[in-house]
Write an enzyme that holds these catalytic residues in place. Structure first.
Site, short mmCIF file in Angstrom:
data_model
loop_
_atom_site.label_atom_id
_atom_site.label_comp_id
_atom_site.label_asym_id
_atom_site.label_seq_id
_atom_site.Cartn_x
_atom_site.Cartn_y
_atom_site.Cartn_z
N LYS A 170 -8.02 -4.10 9.89
CA LYS A 170 -6.67 -3.83 10.38
C LYS A 170 -6.72 -3.47 11.85
CE LYS A 170 -4.67 0.13 9.24
NZ LYS A 170 -3.93 1.14 8.44
N GLU A 175 0.85 -1.18 0.00
CA GLU A 175 0.00 0.00 0.00
C GLU A 175 0.89 1.24 0.00
OE1 GLU A 175 -1.64 1.55 3.84
OE2 GLU A 175 -1.62 -0.57 4.41
#
Length: 220
Positions: free
Chosen positions: A134, A44
């Site tokens: 997450k 990411e």
């Protein structure tokens, strides 16, 4: 129609998402390439990177046909989500629950990782349609926290971010995490001398640690 499944499989099979933050556009790009060379399958590029969309687009053009997942991180608005997807991002990651980002992503079969900490936040992320949750900041609670969460929320696909190292990654995977988020261990490996080969080597170490941990705990 199977793209989303394939992306999720790449993330879970690889066992980690490399989180790239840098104050320099070219540095972020070189870190990403070095990490991929070391075996990273999912990355990411955070919106804190200058010209992050340019980096995402560049990497997507280079790796779109290789099975490497290029995503955007620190996605805070639906506008950011749209811009990232237009740049080629296949994965959107937010540090908090962002229902509008998740709704946008699900409309286009883009994988989402939603940041959460408490059981309520985790459940709300699942309810909003996030693919993965997450746990952040994971280092403040440790792997036992995930074991506890798995009691009432066994359906949650959890990825801890913060403080995960090759030495403790096995604890997180044994606790039930589907993958881990990895930052500075890999992305700052070159910070002393600018040698990106050290980023590659750090990625190789992490990939090997995940493989060894999964063999030990019979994850696959």
């Amino acid at each position: 129609m199977w793209t989303k499944f394939e992306i999720l499989k790449t993330i879970t099979d690889g066992g980690m998402v490399v989180i790239i933050r840098s104050s320099d556009t070219e540095d972020a790009y070189q870190i990403a390439k070095a990490a991929i060379k070391g075996g990273a399958k999912a990355l990411e590029i955070t919106f804190s990177v200058p010209n992050a969309l340019t980096v995402i687009k560049r990497l997507t053009e280079e790796y779109s046909k290789t099975g490497i997942v290029i995503g955007a991180g620190t996605v805070l608005t639906s506008e950011d989500a749209a811009a990232a997807v237009l740049a080629g991002a296949q994965l959107l990651v937010s540090p908090n629950l962002n229902p509008k980002m998740i709704e946008f992503a699900n409309n286009y079969q883009i994988v989402t990782i939603s940041g959460a900490l408490t059981p309520t936040e985790i459940f709300n992320s699942i309810q909003a349609g996030a693919d993965i949750v997450k746990i952040f900041p994971a280092d403040l609670f440790g792997s036992n926290y995930v074991k506890t969460l798995n009691g009432p929320l066994p359906q949650a696909a959890l990825v801890p971010t913060g403080g995960v190292t090759p030495e403790n990654v096995g604890e997180w995977l044994a606790a039930g995490c589907v993958a881990v988020g990895v930052g500075s261990y890999i992305t700052k490996a070159h910070s002393n001398d600018g040698d990106y080969q050290k980023v590659t080597q750090a990625a190789e170490v992490f990939v090997a640690a995940i493989k060894q941990a999964r063999q030990q705990f019979n994850k696959y």
